[in-house]
Design a protein around this motif. Structure first.
Motif, PDB file in Angstrom:
ATOM      1  N   UNK A  30       0.759  -1.279  -0.075  1.00 17.33           N
ATOM      2  CA  UNK A  30       0.084   0.081   0.083  1.00 17.33           C
ATOM      3  C   UNK A  30       0.804   1.348   0.053  1.00 17.33           C
ATOM      4  N   UNK A  31       0.406   2.255  -0.850  1.00 14.29           N
ATOM      5  CA  UNK A  31       1.273   3.469  -1.022  1.00 14.29           C
ATOM      6  C   UNK A  31       0.992   4.371   0.394  1.00 14.29           C
ATOM      7  N   UNK A  32       1.861   5.268   0.619  1.00 13.90           N
ATOM      8  CA  UNK A  32       1.629   6.143   1.956  1.00 13.90           C
ATOM      9  C   UNK A  32       0.178   6.842   1.768  1.00 13.90           C
ATOM     10  N   UNK A  33      -0.490   7.184   0.677  1.00 18.39           N
ATOM     11  CA  UNK A  33      -1.553   7.905   0.450  1.00 18.39           C
ATOM     12  C   UNK A  33      -2.860   7.018   0.774  1.00 18.39           C
ATOM     13  N   UNK A  34      -2.533   5.852   0.932  1.00 22.71           N
ATOM     14  CA  UNK A  34      -3.684   5.022   0.966  1.00 22.71           C
ATOM     15  C   UNK A  34      -4.580   5.087   2.305  1.00 22.71           C
ATOM     16  N   UNK A  35      -6.038   4.888   2.209  1.00 23.17           N
ATOM     17  CA  UNK A  35      -6.776   5.256   3.493  1.00 23.17           C
ATOM     18  C   UNK A  35      -6.275   4.345   4.800  1.00 23.17           C
ATOM     19  N   UNK A  36      -6.328   4.976   6.094  1.00 22.17           N
ATOM     20  CA  UNK A  36      -5.700   4.224   7.076  1.00 22.17           C
ATOM     21  C   UNK A  36      -6.231   3.001   7.348  1.00 22.17           C
ATOM     22  N   UNK A  48       7.241   4.975  -3.688  1.00 23.07           N
ATOM     23  CA  UNK A  48       6.854   4.306  -4.827  1.00 23.07           C
ATOM     24  C   UNK A  48       8.454   3.508  -4.781  1.00 23.07           C
ATOM     25  N   UNK A  49       9.505   4.049  -4.668  1.00 26.87           N
ATOM     26  CA  UNK A  49      10.853   3.452  -4.655  1.00 26.87           C
ATOM     27  C   UNK A  49      10.737   2.052  -3.600  1.00 26.87           C
ATOM     28  N   UNK A  50      10.267   2.208  -2.419  1.00 26.70           N
ATOM     29  CA  UNK A  50      10.211   1.193  -1.526  1.00 26.70           C
ATOM     30  C   UNK A  50       9.328  -0.116  -1.874  1.00 26.70           C
ATOM     31  N   UNK A  51       8.137   0.495  -2.353  1.00 25.07           N
ATOM     32  CA  UNK A  51       7.156  -0.545  -2.954  1.00 25.07           C
ATOM     33  C   UNK A  51       7.856  -1.419  -4.161  1.00 25.07           C
ATOM     34  N   UNK A 221       7.534  10.630   0.030  1.00 21.90           N
ATOM     35  CA  UNK A 221       6.703  10.505   1.118  1.00 21.90           C
ATOM     36  C   UNK A 221       7.353   9.865   2.186  1.00 21.90           C
ATOM     37  N   UNK A 222       8.129   8.966   2.000  1.00 21.96           N
ATOM     38  CA  UNK A 222       8.794   8.122   3.227  1.00 21.96           C
ATOM     39  C   UNK A 222       9.686   8.769   3.757  1.00 21.96           C
ATOM     40  N   UNK A 223      10.341   9.806   2.792  1.00 20.55           N
ATOM     41  CA  UNK A 223      11.541  10.342   3.437  1.00 20.55           C
ATOM     42  C   UNK A 223      10.893  11.373   4.632  1.00 20.55           C
ATOM     43  N   UNK A 224       9.890  12.017   4.115  1.00 22.33           N
ATOM     44  CA  UNK A 224       8.852  12.870   4.999  1.00 22.33           C
ATOM     45  C   UNK A 224       8.839  12.163   6.428  1.00 22.33           C
TER      46      UNK A 224
END
Ligand code: 13P
Ligand code: SF4
Length: 326
Positions: A30-36, A48-51, A221-224
């Motif tokens: 799941x991408x970091x923007x997905x619903x909780x 995107x990179x980690x996935x 996003x993951x760096x944030x």
């Protein structure tokens, strides 16, 4: 890597998805923007990179991708032996659709000396026509790694501009943009800073240059997520899609997070609900495939990017000060 915590009380639908996961021998990304509620049952949440990295060599028979089409295509490119299911059949990325193969070929003819660096937010067919891919986490390293002095950067002009401020190479920018990030204005950032003067401003490189210029750091996003965890600040202003607030607040309950704008909502990312994922898994639908001839060429561009990452440390946190504001 998110492991499902024993204390997490699962809803009936979440349990159903997890049972289907077992049945299918699947992995849920799941991408970091997905619903909780989606992030909570994923095997891995990430940028995107980690996935993409997770897709390499996974032994799961099925990869259920909760995100958008280009991400599921990446999984199919990297792992042709797994069945890849996209959570929602119409979850696309308008940025990825901003450039066609025909246009790219014309641009390549116009700039024959330039290496084509494609942001992963592109179709598999575009990746197949490119020299190398990059993500928001490794764009600078990728551009530095290509032998050419000139780079045709597609399709996000804002990410391309950001990279151009970090390298001596000449970047030719294709004029695409993300309709979510491009909406944030410098004025909104200034007003938010008046309201929260102590806040650290973290933005995604898909934001406009004038927004990036005022930020403290420009990050994937993951760096944030990693930056906020390590920072000594207590308040943050965030310039990316609202889904990131869930892991930010979960990982840092003592810190405060506010969005820079109330328009930071990606309708495509939010098409995925638990109901939709359960149905996709039950019916084994939304299978994402890439024609073999395209897959092989696209994989070369993706593999080259992953090799840059293996050599460097670009998936780790960018150094503080990489935001043009510092
Ligand atoms: P990240 O790779 O930083 O997660 O970004 C993907 C994306 O689509 C941003 O809008
Ligand atoms: Fe595409 Fe923008 Fe949505 Fe990311 S936020 S998936 S770039 S439309």
């Amino acid at each position: 890597m998110v492991t499902i915590k024993p204390e997490l009380k699962l809803t009936r639908l979440q349990q159903k998805v997890l049972e289907l996961k077992k049945e299918l021998n699947a992995v849920i990304l799941a991408h970091n923007y997905q619903r909780p509620e989606i992030q909570d049952i994923a095997d891995l949440t990430g940028d995107s990179l980690e996935l993409a990295q997770k897709c390499v060599g996974t032994e799961a028979e099925v990869i259920v991708f909760c995100g958008v089409l280009f991400m599921a295509e990446m999984a199919a490119i990297l792992n042709p032996s797994s069945l890849v299911l996209l959570s929602h059949h119409e979850a696309g990325c308008p940025l990825a659709d901003k450039i066609t193969v025909k246009t790219l070929i014309q641009w390549k003819e116009k700039y024959p000396q330039a290496a084509v660096v494609a942001y992963v937010n592109t179709t598999a067919a575009i990746k197949a026509e490119s020299d190398i891919c990059c993500t928001s986490a490794n764009g600078v390293e990728v551009v530095e790694a290509v032998p050419n002095q000139e780079v045709l950067f597609i399709p996000d002009r804002n990410l391309g501009h950001y990279i151009s401020t970090k390298t001596s190479k000449k970047l030719i920018l294709y004029p695409g943009f993300c309709h979510v990030h491009d909406e944030i204005t410098a004025e909104e950032l200034r007003l938010a800073k008046i309201r929260y003067p102590q806040a650290e401003v973290l933005v995604h490189p898909e934001c406009r240059p004038e927004v990036v210029n005022l930020a403290d750091a420009t990050l994937s996003t993951s760096q944030i997520l990693r930056f906020a965890k390590q920072s000594t600040h207590g308040t943050f202003l965030i310039g990316t899609e609202e889904g990131i607030l869930y892991p930010l607040r979960k990982q840092n309950p003592e810190k405060e997070f506010h969005l820079l704008s109330d328009k930071l909502f990606c309708p495509d990312m939010k098409k995925t609900t638990l109901e939709v994922v359960a149905e996709t898994m039950e019916t084994r639908s939304n299978v994402v495939t890439v024609p073999e001839e395209i897959r092989i060429r696209a994989k070369q561009a993706v593999d080259k990017m992953l090799a840059v990452n293996l050599k460097g440390k670009s998936s780790s946190l960018m150094e503080e000060g990489q935001g043009a504001g510092k």
